[in-house]
Design a protein around this motif. Structure first.
Motif, mmCIF file in Angstrom:
data_model
loop_
_atom_site.group_PDB
_atom_site.id
_atom_site.type_symbol
_atom_site.label_atom_id
_atom_site.label_comp_id
_atom_site.label_asym_id
_atom_site.label_seq_id
_atom_site.Cartn_x
_atom_site.Cartn_y
_atom_site.Cartn_z
ATOM 1 N N HIS A 117 0.830 -1.202 0.000
ATOM 2 C CA HIS A 117 0.000 0.000 0.000
ATOM 3 C C HIS A 117 0.869 1.259 0.000
ATOM 4 N N PRO A 118 0.532 2.253 -0.840
ATOM 5 C CA PRO A 118 1.324 3.488 -0.868
ATOM 6 C C PRO A 118 1.291 4.287 0.441
ATOM 7 N N ARG A 119 0.217 4.128 1.215
ATOM 8 C CA ARG A 119 0.097 4.859 2.484
ATOM 9 C C ARG A 119 -0.318 3.871 3.583
ATOM 10 N N PRO A 120 0.605 3.000 3.964
ATOM 11 C CA PRO A 120 0.224 1.886 4.845
ATOM 12 C C PRO A 120 0.052 2.293 6.302
ATOM 13 N N TYR A 121 -0.751 1.515 7.019
ATOM 14 C CA TYR A 121 -0.804 1.569 8.471
ATOM 15 C C TYR A 121 0.158 0.512 9.023
ATOM 16 N N ARG A 122 0.428 0.590 10.328
ATOM 17 C CA ARG A 122 1.238 -0.436 10.975
ATOM 18 C C ARG A 122 0.453 -1.751 11.009
ATOM 19 N N VAL A 123 1.165 -2.832 10.805
ATOM 20 C CA VAL A 123 0.531 -4.142 10.720
ATOM 21 C C VAL A 123 -0.271 -4.446 11.982
ATOM 22 N N ASN A 124 0.318 -4.208 13.142
ATOM 23 C CA ASN A 124 -0.383 -4.523 14.396
ATOM 24 C C ASN A 124 -1.652 -3.691 14.556
ATOM 25 N N ASP A 125 -1.625 -2.451 14.066
ATOM 26 C CA ASP A 125 -2.826 -1.603 14.138
ATOM 27 C C ASP A 125 -3.926 -2.146 13.224
ATOM 28 N N VAL A 126 -3.551 -2.606 12.051
ATOM 29 C CA VAL A 126 -4.526 -3.174 11.113
ATOM 30 C C VAL A 126 -5.157 -4.427 11.703
ATOM 31 N N LEU A 127 -4.324 -5.292 12.272
ATOM 32 C CA LEU A 127 -4.840 -6.514 12.881
ATOM 33 C C LEU A 127 -5.808 -6.195 14.015
ATOM 34 N N ALA A 128 -5.468 -5.205 14.837
ATOM 35 C CA ALA A 128 -6.319 -4.854 15.975
ATOM 36 C C ALA A 128 -7.642 -4.264 15.524
#
Length: 319
Positions: A117-128
């Protein structure tokens, strides 16, 4: 992966249409799936796309996501073509099926989506936010249907999209998961993002959507708030109980069906439910039958009943 984007959609995104269809048509052989469709979706809106099977919902979403090209008319997403908007990371999509690789963990799959993704979120935040932290190390092919849907949701929200497109997003989810899902979607809209979802759960559209679009045979039949759609149906619910379904003239069922302005009748045991386009006149005529209705209630139609009334009226015109 270190980049985190937590701000709302950009001011430029908020000042223009999120999605615009201008006289769009799409046919498959002799079937006109989308028929001169024009609509305009704005940033910050949560919009429900409703319609019976074959109404053109999936074809409309395919055109919006650049999976199909229109035969005529134009589709624009934030002023560009759908594929350009998706490449720029402005659109996240959650489809009914596909999009999952079996022999990887949930964390690995979400990490890949964030990396791309060009403007990603942190993986742990996405999972939560997707509610899948507890199953992050589980292989995708060992998930339940509801868990798969939550993973698809995580993939759709791996970065700071300005538009989120959801096709039957809560299928297979339990009640608590559905509630948490829609709370997250409301947060997305409150941050200025447009959310468009197709659903068969009309109670979700009634409770969640700022705006409801009703499609039928590829055309837009209704566009407004849930309250406006209900009012457009032009009918009210009348329900009551009868001690007996017989009166001075015998069986009352035919007489109830013949009451003025009645458009639908359902009798279950001693309970009668009907729809009327003039509830006052219907109730007045009911008493004239010589019966005494108990627990009489008159109320507006729910969204599901209004949806059925609108689409049935369209079918009657086409017959």
């Amino acid at each position: 992966m270190t980049t985190t984007v937590t701000t709302a959609a950009s001011p430029s995104a908020a000042s223009a249409s999120a999605v615009r269809f201008d006289a769009v048509t799409k046919s498959y052989g002799d079937v006109r799936a989308v028929d001169g469709l024009s609509l305009d979706l704005r940033p910050g809106e949560t919009v429900a796309l409703l319609g019976p099977n074959g109404a053109g919902k999936s074809s409309t979403l395919d055109l919006l996501l650049g999976l199909r090209r229109p035969d005529s008319g134009t589709v624009s997403v934030f002023g560009t073509g759908p594929r350009e908007a998706i490449t720029a990371g402005r659109v996240g999509a959650m489809l009914q099926s596909g999009g999952l690789m079996d022999d990887v963990s949930v964390r690995e799959l979400v990490s890949l989506a964030c990396a791309l993704h060009p403007r990603p979120y942190r993986v742990n935040d996405v999972l939560a936010h997707a509610g899948v932290t507890q199953i992050a190390d589980r292989k995708v092919n060992r998930l339940s249907g509801g868990q798969e849907q939550r993973v698809r949701f995580a993939l759709a929200t791996a970065g700071a999209n300005d538009l989120i497109v959801l096709d039957e997003p809560t299928t297979g989810m339990d009640v608590s998961a559905r509630k948490a899902f829609w709370a997250t979607m409301r947060e997305q809209a409150d941050q200025g993002r447009a959310v468009l979802f197709a659903t068969h759960y009309l109670e979700e559209a009634d409770a969640i959507a700022d705006r409801v679009l009703v499609l039928h045979r590829g055309r837009l039949l209704a566009d407004g708030t849930a309250a406006e759609i209900k009012a457009r149906a032009g009918a009210r619910k009348v329900s009551f109980d009868l001690q007996e379904l017989t009166g001075p003239g015998g069986d009352l069922t035919a007489a109830l069906r013949g009451l003025p302005h009645v458009s639908a009748l359902d009798v279950s045991g001693r309970t009668v439910r009907l729809q009327s386009t003039d509830a006052d006149a219907t109730v007045h005529a009911l008493y004239a039958l010589g019966v005494y209705p108990r627990n009489l209630e008159v109320a507006g139609l729910g969204l599901e009943q209004a949806f059925v009334a609108i689409t049935e009226a369209e079918e009657a015109k086409a017959a």
